[in-house]
Scaffold this motif. Structure first.
Motif, short mmCIF file in Angstrom:
data_model
loop_
_atom_site.label_atom_id
_atom_site.label_comp_id
_atom_site.label_asym_id
_atom_site.label_seq_id
_atom_site.Cartn_x
_atom_site.Cartn_y
_atom_site.Cartn_z
N ALA A 107 23.90 42.17 -25.38
CA ALA A 107 25.25 41.93 -24.86
C ALA A 107 26.10 41.16 -25.87
CB ALA A 107 25.18 41.17 -23.54
N ARG A 108 27.41 41.29 -25.71
CA ARG A 108 28.37 40.48 -26.46
C ARG A 108 28.82 39.33 -25.56
NH1 ARG A 108 30.68 43.09 -30.93
NH2 ARG A 108 29.30 44.77 -31.58
N TRP A 109 29.11 38.22 -26.17
CA TRP A 109 29.59 37.04 -25.44
C TRP A 109 30.86 36.52 -26.10
CZ3 TRP A 109 26.66 34.52 -21.40
CH2 TRP A 109 25.43 35.14 -21.12
N LEU A 110 31.88 36.29 -25.29
CA LEU A 110 33.10 35.64 -25.76
C LEU A 110 33.26 34.36 -24.95
CD1 LEU A 110 35.75 35.66 -27.42
CD2 LEU A 110 36.82 36.89 -25.52
N GLU A 111 33.26 33.24 -25.64
CA GLU A 111 33.35 31.93 -24.98
C GLU A 111 34.67 31.28 -25.36
OE1 GLU A 111 28.55 31.05 -25.28
OE2 GLU A 111 29.87 30.42 -26.90
N ARG A 130 27.18 38.61 -32.23
CA ARG A 130 27.36 38.96 -30.82
C ARG A 130 27.96 37.84 -29.99
NH1 ARG A 130 23.55 39.39 -27.87
NH2 ARG A 130 21.85 38.53 -29.10
N ARG A 131 28.26 36.74 -30.60
CA ARG A 131 28.79 35.59 -29.87
C ARG A 131 30.03 35.07 -30.59
NH1 ARG A 131 25.24 30.11 -28.78
NH2 ARG A 131 26.34 29.43 -26.89
N VAL A 147 39.20 40.23 -26.01
CA VAL A 147 38.26 40.84 -25.07
C VAL A 147 38.25 42.36 -25.26
CG1 VAL A 147 37.71 41.20 -22.64
CG2 VAL A 147 38.58 38.98 -23.40
N ALA A 148 39.44 42.95 -25.31
CA ALA A 148 39.53 44.41 -25.41
C ALA A 148 38.87 44.95 -26.68
CB ALA A 148 40.99 44.85 -25.36
N ALA A 149 38.76 44.11 -27.72
CA ALA A 149 38.12 44.53 -28.97
C ALA A 149 36.60 44.60 -28.85
CB ALA A 149 38.50 43.57 -30.09
N LEU A 150 36.07 44.07 -27.76
CA LEU A 150 34.62 44.08 -27.54
C LEU A 150 34.26 45.18 -26.55
CD1 LEU A 150 34.11 40.22 -27.27
CD2 LEU A 150 33.58 41.68 -29.23
N PRO A 151 33.02 45.66 -26.59
CA PRO A 151 32.64 46.78 -25.71
C PRO A 151 32.55 46.37 -24.24
CG PRO A 151 30.73 45.97 -26.91
CD PRO A 151 31.91 45.25 -27.48
N GLY A 152 33.06 47.22 -23.36
CA GLY A 152 32.92 47.02 -21.93
C GLY A 152 31.59 47.58 -21.46
N PRO A 153 31.34 47.47 -20.16
CA PRO A 153 32.14 46.76 -19.16
C PRO A 153 32.11 45.25 -19.36
CG PRO A 153 30.19 47.78 -18.16
CD PRO A 153 30.15 48.12 -19.59
#
Length: 287
Positions: A107-111, A130-131, A147-153
């Motif tokens: 997973a990717r994480w955006l903090e 990934r972080r 956020v939109a630059a990272l893969p969903g969902p």
């Protein structure tokens, strides 16, 4: 636990200072032989900060913060089980260690957090492939592109963050997310009017200035459809799962098992909710 010998100064705004409560809670539970959390990172951070934590020692809210973290962890784990390569967005990451606790290697994480809180966070945590850590205000939409630059969902997580904002600010933060990321998850907590109006009795909040107190009153978590929020699940501390119940302090387990009516009464002020964002039109949002 006083300030003596601590190396890193703490210079946070009033609301941001509250991030130290769950940090201390996780550290205290980690020090127990049979605690709610195993978070050695929290212990090392507490021991590194130039801050007097003594005002909160022994308060039930420390235990409550760790119960809350466990419930949030279960919800995020459910998301990752279904979407192992999705993105978790931690709104108001503070000094949380959810990446360390739950990361699945995919997973990717955006903090994100306000600049002062993020500056403190970056003294203990590093970004990697990934972080991503980002200084941003949830009330702005500037960070939505990140956020939109990272893969969903996407799974947006707001643990003890939105409750400190005015209700109109919460609405203005949530509606653009619902419109931009329909179908995404939002896991957030709510407090009712009784809790907001009685913070002078709250064991932890009464020891902070009123600038730090909860502001958003939400008496009906299901009643936010006009913001683009479809409630999927809502739970209180009286609804904890068996794994969490098994490691709760004895008095908590006793109350849940033998006095469920009392447990529900004591837990009614606070809820942890999982929503799905629905795409709503600006006309619907203004209704």
């Amino acid at each position: 636990m006083g300030a003596m010998g601590k190396a890193i100064p703490v210079d946070l705004g009033p609301v941001q200072e509250t991030l130290l409560i769950p940090l201390l809670g996780r550290a205290q539970e980690t020090r127990l032989q049979r605690g709610l959390m195993h978070d050695p990172k929290a212990v090392s951070i507490v021991e590194s900060l130039d801050y007097d934590f003594s005002k909160w020692l022994g308060t039930p809210s420390l235990v409550g913060a760790s119960i809350r973290a466990r419930i949030f962890d279960e919800q995020v784990s459910t998301f990752l089980s279904s979407h192992p390569s999705g993105t978790v967005v931690e709104i108001g990451a503070g000094l949380n260690t959810r990446f360390e606790r739950l990361d699945n290697g995919k997973a990717r994480w955006l903090e994100l957090d306000l600049p002062d809180a993020m500056a403190l966070r970056q003294q203990f945590f590093d970004s990697n492939e990934r972080r991503t850590m980002l200084a941003a205000d949830v009330r702005s939409s500037d960070w939505h592109e990140d956020v939109a630059a990272l893969p969903g969902p996407y799974c947006f997580v707001s643990e003890a963050v939105l409750i400190y904002l005015d209700g109109t600010d919460v609405q203005h933060a949530i509606e653009p997310l619902a419109q931009r990321f329909p179908g995404s998850w939002l896991i957030t907590d709510t407090v009712n009017s009784h809790a907001v109006e009685n913070q002078h009795r709250h064991d932890a909040m009464k020891k902070l200035s009123k600038e730090s107190w909860f502001r958003w009153k939400c008496d009906n978590p299901a009643g936010l459809r006009h913001w683009g929020l479809q409630l999927e699940q809502s739970q209180t501390f009286a609804d904890v799962s068996p794994p969490i119940r098994a490691v709760m302090p004895t008095i908590y387990r006793f109350t849940l098992a033998l006095l469920p009516w009392l447990a529900r009464r004591l837990s009614r002020d606070y809820a942890i909710n999982r929503y799905t964002f629905n795409d709503i039109s600006p006309q619907q949002a203004s209704v």
